[in-house]
Each structure stands twice: as C-alpha cells, then as structure tokens.
Design a protein around this motif. Structure first.
Motif, short mmCIF file in Angstrom:
data_model
loop_
_atom_site.label_atom_id
_atom_site.label_comp_id
_atom_site.label_asym_id
_atom_site.label_seq_id
_atom_site.Cartn_x
_atom_site.Cartn_y
_atom_site.Cartn_z
N PRO A 160 1.03 -1.41 0.07
CA PRO A 160 0.01 0.12 -0.02
C PRO A 160 1.23 1.15 0.37
O PRO A 160 0.35 2.20 -0.72
CB PRO A 160 -0.72 0.58 1.11
N LEU A 161 2.21 0.84 0.43
CA LEU A 161 2.45 2.53 0.57
C LEU A 161 3.88 2.47 -0.74
O LEU A 161 3.27 3.86 -1.22
CB LEU A 161 3.40 2.10 2.29
N GLY A 162 4.15 1.62 -1.20
CA GLY A 162 4.77 2.00 -2.66
C GLY A 162 3.51 2.05 -2.74
O GLY A 162 3.78 3.11 -4.66
N SER A 163 2.46 1.45 -3.60
CA SER A 163 1.61 2.02 -4.87
C SER A 163 1.26 3.87 -3.89
O SER A 163 0.56 4.25 -5.41
CB SER A 163 0.26 1.23 -3.97
N MET A 164 0.67 4.62 -3.32
CA MET A 164 0.38 5.33 -2.90
C MET A 164 1.39 6.97 -3.40
O MET A 164 1.79 7.29 -3.91
CB MET A 164 0.50 5.84 -1.38
N VAL A 165 3.26 6.03 -3.27
CA VAL A 165 4.24 6.89 -3.88
C VAL A 165 4.02 6.47 -5.28
O VAL A 165 4.85 7.92 -5.95
CB VAL A 165 5.72 6.20 -2.90
N GLY A 166 4.04 5.28 -5.32
CA GLY A 166 4.11 5.33 -7.21
C GLY A 166 2.93 6.36 -8.05
O GLY A 166 3.22 6.61 -9.37
N LEU A 167 2.14 6.58 -6.97
CA LEU A 167 1.33 8.34 -7.90
C LEU A 167 1.53 8.84 -7.75
O LEU A 167 1.20 9.84 -8.34
CB LEU A 167 -0.37 7.62 -6.95
N TYR A 168 2.53 9.50 -6.51
CA TYR A 168 2.60 10.92 -6.24
C TYR A 168 3.72 10.98 -7.33
O TYR A 168 4.33 12.21 -7.25
CB TYR A 168 3.00 10.89 -4.43
N GLU A 169 4.47 9.79 -7.12
CA GLU A 169 5.78 10.37 -8.06
C GLU A 169 5.82 10.61 -8.79
O GLU A 169 7.13 11.75 -9.89
CB GLU A 169 6.39 8.29 -8.59
N PRO A 170 4.52 10.61 -10.34
CA PRO A 170 4.71 11.93 -11.84
C PRO A 170 5.13 13.08 -11.09
O PRO A 170 5.51 14.35 -12.32
CB PRO A 170 3.81 11.24 -12.06
N ILE A 171 4.38 13.25 -10.23
CA ILE A 171 3.97 14.54 -9.73
C ILE A 171 5.75 15.37 -9.26
O ILE A 171 6.15 16.59 -9.93
CB ILE A 171 3.31 14.98 -8.85
N ILE A 172 5.87 13.57 -8.73
CA ILE A 172 7.68 14.71 -7.75
C ILE A 172 8.21 14.94 -9.18
O ILE A 172 8.99 15.51 -8.76
CB ILE A 172 8.16 13.52 -6.62
N THR B 248 -3.45 16.40 -14.22
CA THR B 248 -3.10 14.96 -14.81
C THR B 248 -3.05 14.26 -15.34
O THR B 248 -3.16 12.90 -15.51
CB THR B 248 -4.82 14.66 -14.76
N GLY B 249 -2.31 15.38 -16.48
CA GLY B 249 -1.70 14.32 -17.43
C GLY B 249 -1.08 14.07 -17.52
O GLY B 249 -0.21 12.78 -18.60
N LEU B 250 0.48 14.20 -16.40
CA LEU B 250 1.68 13.96 -16.01
C LEU B 250 0.99 12.39 -15.02
O LEU B 250 1.57 11.84 -15.65
CB LEU B 250 2.40 14.39 -14.93
N VAL B 251 -0.21 11.78 -14.04
CA VAL B 251 -0.28 11.22 -13.83
C VAL B 251 -0.69 10.12 -15.15
O VAL B 251 -0.49 8.76 -15.54
CB VAL B 251 -1.35 11.44 -12.76
N ARG B 252 -1.72 10.22 -16.52
CA ARG B 252 -2.36 9.55 -17.34
C ARG B 252 -0.87 8.98 -18.27
O ARG B 252 -0.33 7.24 -18.37
CB ARG B 252 -3.07 10.26 -17.88
N HIS C 174 6.87 0.52 -11.50
CA HIS C 174 5.65 1.34 -11.28
C HIS C 174 6.06 2.27 -10.68
O HIS C 174 5.54 3.26 -10.11
CB HIS C 174 5.38 -0.32 -10.47
N LEU C 175 7.53 2.69 -9.77
CA LEU C 175 7.76 4.12 -9.02
C LEU C 175 7.94 5.14 -9.35
O LEU C 175 7.38 5.60 -9.07
CB LEU C 175 9.00 3.40 -7.46
N TYR C 176 9.15 4.53 -10.63
CA TYR C 176 9.52 5.52 -10.55
C TYR C 176 9.72 6.17 -12.40
O TYR C 176 9.76 7.31 -12.86
CB TYR C 176 10.56 5.90 -10.67
N GLY C 177 9.06 5.45 -13.22
CA GLY C 177 8.99 4.86 -14.20
C GLY C 177 9.91 4.85 -15.32
O GLY C 177 10.23 5.78 -15.71
N ARG C 178 10.90 4.74 -14.47
CA ARG C 178 12.36 4.66 -15.14
C ARG C 178 12.13 3.08 -15.84
O ARG C 178 12.44 1.99 -15.19
CB ARG C 178 13.08 4.50 -14.07
N SER C 179 12.51 2.56 -17.06
CA SER C 179 13.06 1.16 -17.97
C SER C 179 14.28 0.53 -17.78
O SER C 179 14.39 -0.42 -17.67
CB SER C 179 12.31 1.30 -18.80
#
Length: 596
Positions: free
Chosen positions: A170-182, A495-499, A215-220
C-alpha cells in the motif's frame, strides 16, 4: 564542506547545509511550534524534537541537561536567535561552530519553515512528506520554484532512496501515484531538453527490482550495482572471506529451535533465554562482549509484552534452578540485570540514547543484558559489537528475516553472528520453516518475495489522485491562488502527468484512471470552493476543498462532498459515529417460545 567554503573565495556565499524533513510528531513544522517545544523542553523533561544530541564537528554534548537541585533542565546548543527562529550553536566556545560564531551556527535545519527558507544542500526525509505538498505551498522552494511558480534555481538533481524494498505494498502504491508529480517538480524544463533527476536506490533484499522501479519511478533503464560476477559469490567488488588455509571464514550461523513437548513457545523462550544468559559466562572474557547482549526480535508488541513478563519472573526462576542443578558458584552466576525495550513505544528522542547504550561493552556501566526489539531495528541499527540474536517466531517475509538477522555478526572476523530462531509448534507456518530449515537457509536470498506496487489500482486512485493533482497545482501556481474558479488548464496538466505514467506502467488501467479524473473534475467544478483547507482547525469547513483523511465531518453538516486528502502515505483509519437505537429491538415476551 561548509568550513572549506568559508575559507575559500571561489565557492560562493551560500552555505553547505543539511536538513531533516519529517512529520510534526518528530520535528517542529513551524517556528511557532519550535519555540513552544523549546520552552517545554526547558521546563520539564518533554520529548526533544530537535534531534541533535552532539555537535557533529567536535562531539560536544547538546540537548537537554538537568539543572540539578533547582529542577528543570537547560537546552544546551539550541539558541533562540529571534522570537521566531532557533539556531544550533555548539556550546564549546573553542569549536569552529561554537559561540564565537553564533551568527553562523551549525548548518543544520530541523524545522520545516527553516528548511523552506534556506533550501539546504542535502535534505533527509521520508516519502510521507510528499503528501504534504497538497497542503504546504512553501515546499515549492525545495524544488527551486518561486512564489509565482516559475523556476528560479535548479531543482534537486540527485534522489537517493534507501531501503527500496520497504517502498512496496500500500505504501509503494501511494508513492508510485505521487511520483509523476514529484519527478516533474524535480525536472528542469528551462533548456531545450528537460533534465530529469538521477535516482539511486539501495537495498539488500529485493526481487524483481526492474518491475518495482518501473512502477515507482517510470524508469525502464535500471542498472544493478554491483553487477553479478562470472562465478557465484564473486564480483569485482566483493568475494567470500577465507582463512589463511583457504577455507571459508566463519560467518553468521542460524540455529532453529522448536519443541512440541514443552507446550508453548513461551516455555521454549524461557529455556533459550536462560541458556544464552548463563552460557555467555563460559566464553573467555576476551571474546565475551559480542555475546553478552542478547538482542531479541519479536513480531508484535503483544509478544514483546509477554517476553517482558518472562524476564521478570519465569526466566530468573529457571536460572535459579540451573544454578542449583549445576552447582554454579555465585561469581559465575548471571542475572538479566539490565534489560531494554527498543520499540516505537519509546519517545523519538529516546531511540538514539537507547542505541548509544547498546554500544556499551561488556564490563562497562550500563551494558545491556537483554534487548527486546520490534521492527524498528530492521533498518538503521548498525552496532558492530552485537553477535547474538534470538528471533521469536518466523518473521512475515524473508526480506524482513534477512534484514533483522543482519543486525548481528557485522564484525565477522572477531565475533561471528549467532541467530537463534524459536518456532511455535502450534503455528503451521513456523513448523514448515523448521522442517525445511537447512534448505531454506542455504538459499536464503533466493527466497525473497517479489514486491507489489500497483499505483493505478482503483482504491489507490480514489484515495490519492486528487491529493497528487492538487499538490502539483499548488506548487506550480501562484501561492495566493485559490480553488475557485476551477483551474481546468492546470488540472489537465497535472492529471496528464499521471496519465502518461499510467500509459507507460499499466495501460490496462487507463479507462479506470480516466473515469476517476472526470469524476474529480466534475466535483471540483461544481463545488465552487473558495478555500483549500476545510478542517475545523485553521480552515473553513463550509468553503474548503480538502480535509485531513481520517477526520470526521462536522455532525449535521449539509455541504457538498469534501475531499479526504491524505497527510501521509500510510493508512489512516477514519473515525465514525455510532448510535445505539432500540428501534429494532426484539421483545422477548411477545415472541413465541420457539422464537425465543
């Protein structure tokens, strides 16, 4: 670094500084709270929220010191510069950062307001603080943004995430949602090509790290360091330790104990604790220090409470029986005289003192006999003298088991670690681990469970999408901007960043994400809120857009939906009101006998 800067002419006037960015229960978040905490600290033995207990330059003691017979205490090293600001100044007048240089003081910041004003070179914090970006617009200075949201200086260029395996579930899922903004706040868009920050994550126990990082940082593109060698256990950076004759040096040894005949795991605990306590007396004094302190790990505070009772009654009684049975002389007999509890139940300022006491060696005053610890020791407790640990019950995950047992035996060359795991015969999982004890420990790191991070699952979106969106809007817009009228353009950017991140990480959830985005946009545009804060304390419950997640709405309030916005990345249970009514009570007298 700051001392070198002060003596050189070409390193600028900005100080090299460090800040710790934590929640209000650990450090003061405002200067007002800091001054109030300092006054309480001087009047009584309150919790010390300023954290710094020694000068990092010369080692002089700082913090609360009792005045003696007069009562109260002094807060040495914490100097109130003005009515609104506090500075760390070493009490030693000869120190480079002492009273002679009180205008400078130590380049250390623990108050959030001071961190926002000074923008330290290095910031140590937790991912929980990301949730506060929706509430605190002053935090924009950490990303190099000015009051109007424009870029003034370069954003943070390096992010170091310690213990990556803990950012999961749960913690990682919330962090992953905020990470595009950060990440967008930390990206420099001033040049022709956006410059993203470099991310370095460290962990000793992880599996499927590539998927978790994606999933956390969007880095492949992820590089593992140090890389695997050509042979097992061999790499350019490390190799198995060997003795002069070529044999492997002694390392950490694991011992499993289970007894179905003794009845309960507490009975086994008593016997193991007594054996380890008295057994340390059989070790030569030169090697006794590493095994004098028995570090006990317990999976829950309930089990820890049971162990406290055992140390007070059952274990001393059993030791007395051993003494009579074996005829041990008084000078060779041992009692558990000094015990310690190292859990979250202790005040935050007591934890460093407890860790310092654990470093007291055999023969020194205050040397601990038994330390009872919870998951607080899983990370960050690096005490080289410890060599003995007792784990009561198999920990929940293999990663936790490795991290916990890694607290002992860190000096393998002089005091190899001994880890005793006590299994409960009544617990099927413990029995399974005991039955395959050897094979499990021979491939211990291969047993680490893969982490789970699902930042775009529907429950996560309902809980955190609006908070992440508001965080980006408030950090990048003018600080005086209100929620009315609905900022449709800024909302679309956030929201575009998140999308875009969802399209990269989990395209299957795009339809769900779009529906939640549309719902939040509709609620915001129709709500016509004029204030951000809807909390009773410091906000407007009737005109606010957000209230703290877990806080109850005012009874009888008939207002449109207010967003429950998190102040932490962790679970916060909401309060609810219960009313007992007799409207549905069954009258036993009027019911047939069969119904009764």
């Amino acid at each position: 670094m700051d001392d070198i800067r002060s003596r050189e002419t070409d390193l600028g006037d900005d100080r090299f500084s460090i800040g710790i960015w934590l929640g209000g229960t650990t450090t003061p978040n405002t200067w007002t709270a800091a001054n109030r905490a300092l006054s309480k600290l001087k009047d009584s033995r309150e919790n010390n929220p300023f954290l710094l207990l020694r000068c990092p330059w010369c080692g002089t003691q700082m913090g609360p010191i009792p005045k003696g017979a007069k009562g109260g205490q002094e807060a040495v090293g914490y100097m109130a510069v003005t009515k609104s600001k506090i500075r760390f100044v070493c009490p030693d007048i000869k120190c480079r950062f002492g009273l002679r240089h009180e205008r400078e003081g130590l380049p250390i910041h623990v108050v959030d307001d001071g961190i926002y004003d000074s923008r330290p070179t290095l910031i140590i914090g937790t991912v929980d603080k990301f949730a506060m970006l929706a509430w605190q617009t002053n935090a924009r200075s950490l990303f190099g943004l000015g009051p109007d949201g424009t870029r003034e200086v370069s954003p943070p260029g390096l992010i170091i995430q310690d213990e990556l395996h803990l950012i999961s579930g749960p913690l990682g899922s919330m962090v992953g949602l905020y990470e595009p903004i950060i990440e967008d706040l930390c990206t420099d868009h001033r040049g022709p090509v956006p410059i993203r920050p470099k991310i370095i994550a460290s962990t000793a126990t992880i599996r499927s790290y590539g998927k978790q990082v994606l999933h956390l940082y969007g880095r492949s593109k992820v590089k593992l360091f140090p890389p695997h060698g050509l042979e097992e256990g061999q790499s350019f950076f490390s190799a198995p330790a060997k003795l002069l004759d070529g044999t492997l040096a002694p390392g950490r040894r694991y011992l499993g104990v289970m007894s179905s005949s003794l009845g309960s795991i507490q009975t086994v605990q008593v016997r193991v604790a007594a054996a380890t306590l008295q057994g340390a007396m059989q070790i030569p004094e030169a090697d006794r220090d590493g095994y004098w302190t028995n570090l006990n790990f317990l999976n829950s505070l309930r089990e820890l409470g049971n162990t406290v009772s055992l140390l007070q009654s059952d274990i001393p009684d059993y030791l007395t029986g051993i003494r009579k049975r074996d005829g041990i002389s008084p000078e060779n007999f041992r009692w558990p005289r000094i015990t310690m509890e190292l859990t979250s139940r202790r005040r935050s300022d007591e934890i460093p003192k407890a860790i310092e006491q654990l470093q007291q060696k055999y023969g020194e005053d205050g040397c601990v006999d038994v330390c009872l610890a919870s998951s607080i020791i899983e990370v960050g407790v690096d005490i080289n003298r410890l060599g003995l640990m007792t784990i009561i019950g198999q920990p929940k995950t293999t990663a936790q088991y490795i991290q916990v047992s890694g607290r002992v035996g860190r000096r393998w060359d002089t005091r190899p670690g001994l880890v005793i795991t006590i299994y409960g015969a009544a617990k099927p999982r413990d029995r399974s681990h005991y039955e395959r004890f050897r094979s499990y420990h021979q491939r211990l790191y291969a047993q680490v469970e893969p982490t789970s991070v699902t930042p775009f699952a529907l429950p996560v979106l309902f809980r955190g999408l609006h908070g992440a969106t508001v965080a980006h809007i408030r950090q990048t817009a003018e600080s005086k901007l209100g929620p009315d009228p609905f900022p449709s353009e800024s909302f679309a950017i956030a929201t575009g960043l998140v999308r875009a991140r969802a399209a990269q990480v989990d395209p299957a959830e795009l339809d769900t994400l779009d529906s939640v985005i549309a719902r939040r946009a509709k609620e915001w545009s129709r709500g016509e809120r004029t204030k951000w804060n809807a909390n009773v304390d410091g906000g407007d419950p009737l005109q606010g857009l957000m209230r703290y997640a877990g806080s109850a709405q005012e009874p009888g309030a008939k207002v449109p939906t207010i967003w429950d916005t998190p102040t932490s990345m962790r679970n916060v249970d909401a309060e609810c009101q219960l009313r007992i009514t007799d409207a549905y009570a069954i009258d036993a007298v009027s019911q047939p006998k069969e119904a009764q």
